[in-house]
Design a protein around this motif. Structure first.
Motif: not given
Length: 87
Positions: A14-19, A27-29, A59-67
């Motif tokens: 569900p998570f993605s990111y753009r730089v 960060l996107e959900y 995915q877990l890293l992005m989930a944790k960062i987004t809160g």
């Protein structure tokens, strides 16, 4: 990690990111922007992403960062708030 994602939601990626060119990270959900990282926070994020071993770790890293913004009580809280004042 099996204890963290018991319902296997992260398997759906569900998570993605753009730089951005100025090293801003979006960060996107499910395609919706949920967080922006800049500066040292962005550098730390990219470093951790490079160290991730597989897609589930990413995915877990992005989930944790987004809160913890998805708690399951969104429907319940929808009707509460300043517009729901009755006298």
């Amino acid at each position: 990690m099996s204890n963290i994602d018991k319902r296997n939601h992260l398997d759906e990626t569900p998570f993605s990111y753009r730089v951005n060119k100025d090293k801003t990270i979006f960060l996107e959900y499910y395609g919706r922007q949920v967080k922006i990282l800049r500066g040292k926070e962005a550098e730390k994020f990219l470093r951790k992403m490079n160290e991730a071993e597989n897609e589930k770790d990413v995915q877990l890293l992005m989930a944790k960062i987004t809160g913890n913004f998805k708690r399951g009580n969104e429907r319940e809280a929808k009707g509460k708030g300043k517009d729901n004042n009755t006298k």
